[in-house]
Design a protein around this motif. Structure first.
Motif, PDB file in Angstrom:
ATOM      1  N   TYR A 250      11.205  17.457   6.943  1.00  0.00           N
ATOM      2  CA  TYR A 250      10.792  16.322   6.298  1.00  0.00           C
ATOM      3  C   TYR A 250       9.574  15.644   6.815  1.00  0.00           C
ATOM      4  CZ  TYR A 250      14.846  16.809   3.561  1.00  0.00           C
ATOM      5  OH  TYR A 250      15.701  17.207   2.483  1.00  0.00           O
ATOM      6  N   VAL A 251       9.543  15.664   8.162  1.00  0.00           N
ATOM      7  CA  VAL A 251       8.229  15.093   8.674  1.00  0.00           C
ATOM      8  C   VAL A 251       7.015  15.917   8.703  1.00  0.00           C
ATOM      9  CG1 VAL A 251       7.318  13.701  10.630  1.00  0.00           C
ATOM     10  CG2 VAL A 251       9.750  13.536  10.210  1.00  0.00           C
ATOM     11  N   GLY A 252       7.295  17.013   9.163  1.00  0.00           N
ATOM     12  CA  GLY A 252       6.211  18.079   9.153  1.00  0.00           C
ATOM     13  C   GLY A 252       5.902  18.825   8.193  1.00  0.00           C
TER      14      GLY A 252
ATOM     15  N   LEU B 240       3.783   6.304   5.246  1.00  0.00           N
ATOM     16  CA  LEU B 240       4.180   6.274   6.638  1.00  0.00           C
ATOM     17  C   LEU B 240       5.408   5.504   7.498  1.00  0.00           C
ATOM     18  CD1 LEU B 240       0.454   5.376   7.532  1.00  0.00           C
ATOM     19  CD2 LEU B 240       1.595   7.455   7.853  1.00  0.00           C
TER      20      LEU B 240
ATOM     21  N   LEU C 140       1.945  12.290   1.531  1.00  0.00           N
ATOM     22  CA  LEU C 140       0.755  11.705   2.165  1.00  0.00           C
ATOM     23  C   LEU C 140      -0.474  12.122   1.213  1.00  0.00           C
ATOM     24  CD1 LEU C 140       0.801   9.503   4.101  1.00  0.00           C
ATOM     25  CD2 LEU C 140       0.109  10.931   6.088  1.00  0.00           C
ATOM     26  N   PHE C 141      -0.453  13.283   1.261  1.00  0.00           N
ATOM     27  CA  PHE C 141      -1.554  14.149   0.611  1.00  0.00           C
ATOM     28  C   PHE C 141      -1.687  13.668  -0.903  1.00  0.00           C
ATOM     29  CE2 PHE C 141      -3.689  18.280   1.386  1.00  0.00           C
ATOM     30  CZ  PHE C 141      -3.597  18.133   2.513  1.00  0.00           C
TER      31      PHE C 141
ATOM     32  N   ILE D   1       8.133   8.185   7.011  1.00  0.00           N
ATOM     33  CA  ILE D   1       8.045   8.990   8.086  1.00  0.00           C
ATOM     34  C   ILE D   1       8.683   8.427   9.398  1.00  0.00           C
ATOM     35  CG2 ILE D   1       6.485  10.316   9.791  1.00  0.00           C
ATOM     36  CD1 ILE D   1       4.607  10.143   7.411  1.00  0.00           C
TER      37      ILE D   1
ATOM     38  N   ALA E  53       6.813  15.234   4.238  1.00  0.00           N
ATOM     39  CA  ALA E  53       6.215  13.828   4.220  1.00  0.00           C
ATOM     40  C   ALA E  53       4.484  14.155   4.185  1.00  0.00           C
ATOM     41  CB  ALA E  53       6.474  13.059   5.590  1.00  0.00           C
ATOM     42  N   VAL E  54       4.121  15.327   4.805  1.00  0.00           N
ATOM     43  CA  VAL E  54       2.499  15.639   4.646  1.00  0.00           C
ATOM     44  C   VAL E  54       2.290  15.714   3.467  1.00  0.00           C
ATOM     45  CG1 VAL E  54       0.924  17.263   5.409  1.00  0.00           C
ATOM     46  CG2 VAL E  54       2.663  16.618   6.999  1.00  0.00           C
TER      47      VAL E  54
ATOM     48  N   ASN F 176       0.822  -1.171   0.259  1.00  0.00           N
ATOM     49  CA  ASN F 176       0.027   0.012   0.039  1.00  0.00           C
ATOM     50  C   ASN F 176       0.675   1.265  -0.129  1.00  0.00           C
ATOM     51  OD1 ASN F 176      -1.887   1.991   0.698  1.00  0.00           O
ATOM     52  ND2 ASN F 176      -2.832   0.942   1.789  1.00  0.00           N
TER      53      ASN F 176
ATOM     54  N   VAL G  55       0.029   4.308   0.698  1.00  0.00           N
ATOM     55  CA  VAL G  55       0.075   4.799   1.945  1.00  0.00           C
ATOM     56  C   VAL G  55       1.289   4.479   3.238  1.00  0.00           C
ATOM     57  CG1 VAL G  55      -1.591   5.697   3.630  1.00  0.00           C
ATOM     58  CG2 VAL G  55      -2.136   5.849   1.468  1.00  0.00           C
ATOM     59  N   TYR G  56       1.106   3.119   3.295  1.00  0.00           N
ATOM     60  CA  TYR G  56       1.852   2.362   4.061  1.00  0.00           C
ATOM     61  C   TYR G  56       3.462   3.079   4.062  1.00  0.00           C
ATOM     62  CZ  TYR G  56      -1.783  -0.709   5.835  1.00  0.00           C
ATOM     63  OH  TYR G  56      -2.619  -1.240   6.506  1.00  0.00           O
TER      64      TYR G  56
ATOM     65  N   MET H  42      -2.602   9.962  -1.170  1.00  0.00           N
ATOM     66  CA  MET H  42      -4.108   9.789  -0.531  1.00  0.00           C
ATOM     67  C   MET H  42      -5.099   9.934  -1.486  1.00  0.00           C
ATOM     68  SD  MET H  42      -4.080  10.635   3.578  1.00  0.00           S
ATOM     69  CE  MET H  42      -3.629   9.421   4.594  1.00  0.00           C
ATOM     70  N   MET H  43      -4.660  10.903  -2.340  1.00  0.00           N
ATOM     71  CA  MET H  43      -5.418  11.366  -3.281  1.00  0.00           C
ATOM     72  C   MET H  43      -5.576  10.762  -4.424  1.00  0.00           C
ATOM     73  SD  MET H  43      -6.817  14.319  -2.396  1.00  0.00           S
ATOM     74  CE  MET H  43      -6.864  16.006  -3.116  1.00  0.00           C
TER      75      MET H  43
END
Lengths: 205, 345
Positions: free
Chosen positions: A62-64, A33, A71-72, A36, A67-68, A27, A29-30, A75-76
């Protein structure tokens, strides 16, 4: 000291395991994650060697932020990973080559680092900072804005260029969009905006 | 007896571990009680604004209401939707709650009263607060529901946008103190209350407070949970204690940002007047009073203002706060440099 060694091996193991999971997991998304998690543990490793400023910047940038956005996007998009994995064997040689090149570069860097005083140490000596005594935020600031000032400016310009490029690529003016213009709204005179109605009693409007 | 205990706690490795555990408890337990009573105070303040009575049935003046609510949440059934990603669905609220708690490690409650007095305290807080968005975004995705997902996307975009201006506010404060250590930030503001940074950096204080409202998804920026459009936003699918953790995390975050506001702009543990009898009051009480003041403004705003529209929210963050805070950073730096007020290292 023992506690630090245990902490180091735990963090390092988690970094490697999660980096592997980024590639392996089905996946997307995984994958992000796990990426991160890898960033986070790398930050913990930085803390262990006493580079707390770099650790915090790693988490913030990087994390804040980065990576956001990853993830965006992930996910989209409706990414079908099984189809992405189909060409895995075709790309394996190129991927392995790039990986080997990166590994060689890192090993080379470490080898050079060990031999004699490097550029950084010289810079610190020139600025008159004994590396161990100053907190590293201050130490970085003192060489970044003096010794490496032009490099710092140039890297800033590179980032600016990237930003402008992204804006130019995505900016398009569509006709027929009713955009809110706050300045126009605020400059509207009172006479245009409201009408005062005297309502007669018991009759209504 | 006491000497041996003190010796054990300070020197033996097991004792040090126990000491840290006790310190964590000493912060967490009062914090959770404060969170519980913040919900009560919130409801009482809104009630007063709307000329109602608020919770007044459970216990005297309704003082036991938060515990009744908490008990109800614990006893209810935790429902995991069948199409949800169950692992991430359960992890998300824990993450949201945890990030709200771990940030308290660096907050100085009084002179020397801090669990971890680290050199990069401000950066640590900023890093942790940027992690808070993950709990929300994972919750929205794992729920596998369109309302939750839209709510999570809104919330993530909002938090990322307003974090930028909070970052610039932090930079201005650290220009004025010359240190990233939160205790040193407070020590730099000693003296009368007009020495605190709220007055010299008033525009930044206002921007910080409004950004804090947006960070914590409070009115007028509570779009992620605007019930008219999105049912309940990212926690639509959550029930019982999984919802409870989001709720607690949100309030803990609110208290955290108020504490940060108190440390950065309201002089932390300092008394407003640097003479007795004001200085006789313990610093932790002044600190709590300042947090309570900021929290009251949080409730007051929620009771007063209507909700922003989404594009207006983004416009405010990127087109108003970002240029203003950036300009103020440059201005502050220039004034400090050319006025000769740069803090000594």
């Amino acid at each position: 000291m023992l506690l630090q060694a245990i902490a180091f091996y735990v963090f390092a193991a988690v970094v490697i395991a999660s980096a592997a999971m980024v590639v392996v997991s089905r996946n997307p998304v995984y994958s992000v994650l796990f990426l991160i998690l890898a960033f986070f543990n790398a930050a913990a490793l930085f803390v262990l060697i006493g580079a707390e400023f770099i650790a915090m910047i790693l988490v913030i940038v990087y994390v804040g932020a980065v990576a956001v956005l990853f993830l965006f996007v992930v996910m989209m998009l409706d990414i079908n990973m099984t189809r992405l994995k189909e060409g895995f064997l075709d790309y394996l040689p190129i991927g392995a080559l790039i990986g080997a090149a990166l590994l060689a570069e890192i090993l080379f860097g470490i080898g050079v680092w060990g031999s004699g005083s490097s550029e950084t140490v010289r810079a610190f000596n020139q600025a008159g900072i004994p590396p161990a005594t100053v907190e590293n935020t201050r130490a970085i600031g003192q060489v970044l804005y003096t010794q490496y000032f032009y490099l710092f400016q140039v890297s800033g310009l590179v980032l600016l260029l990237a930003m402008i490029g992204a804006i130019v690529l995505t900016l398009r003016s569509r006709p027929g969009v009713r955009r809110q213009r706050v300045a126009d709204q605020l400059y509207r005179p009172k006479e245009e905006a409201i009408t005062v109605v005297k309502v007669p009693s018991r009759e209504g409007v | 007896m006491i000497d041996t205990v003190v010796l054990f706690l300070t020197t033996h490795w097991l004792g040090q571990a126990i000491l840290i555990l006790l310190q964590c408890l000493a912060v967490t337990v009062p914090l959770l009680v404060a969170v519980a009573y913040m919900t009560y105070v919130d409801r009482k303040v809104w009630a007063s604004i709307q000329l109602r009575r608020g919770p007044n049935v459970v216990g005297p003046f309704g003082l036991l209401q938060p515990f009744a609510d908490g008990l109800k949440l614990v006893l209810k059934e935790t429902i995991v939707p069948s199409s949800a990603n169950s692992v991430l669905f359960v992890i998300a609220p824990m993450l949201a709650f945890m990030t709200a708690l771990v940030a308290w490690a660096v907050v100085p409650f009084a002179d020397g009263w801090v669990i971890a007095d680290i050199n990069v305290g401000i950066l640590y807080l900023f890093a942790i607060s940027s992690l808070g968005v993950y709990g929300i975004i994972i919750a929205g995705w794992a729920s596998n529901s369109k309302y939750a997902f839209l709510g999570a996307l809104r919330s993530a975009a909002q938090m990322v946008s307003y974090e930028v201006s909070i970052g610039f506010v932090l930079i201005t404060v650290l220009l004025c103190t010359g240190s990233l250590n939160l205790s040193k930030v407070v020590l730099a503001q000693s003296g009368w209350f007009w020495n605190w940074f709220w007055l010299p950096l008033l525009p930044m204080f206002v921007i910080f407070f409004i950004s804090a409202l947006a960070e914590t998804n409070r009115t007028p920026f509570d779009l992620p949970m605007s019930e008219a459009e999105l049912v309940a936003g990212f926690h639509t699918e959550y029930s019982a204690m999984t919802f409870g953790l989001f709720f607690l995390g949100e309030y803990a975050n609110m208290i955290l940002l108020s504490a940060l506001g108190a440390v950065l702009f309201l002089g932390g543990w300092h008394s407003p007047v640097p003479y007795a009898p004001f200085t006789l009051v313990p610093g932790v009480i002044w600190f709590a009073l300042k947090i309570a003041f900021l929290l009251f403004i949080f409730s007051w705003t929620k009771g007063t203002l209507p909700r922003y529209r989404y594009d207006q929210l983004m416009r405010l963050g990127w087109k108003v706060f970002l240029p203003v805070s950036l300009g103020w950073v440059v201005l502050t730096a220039a004034v400090l440099q050319f006025g000769g007020w740069l803090p000594k290292p």
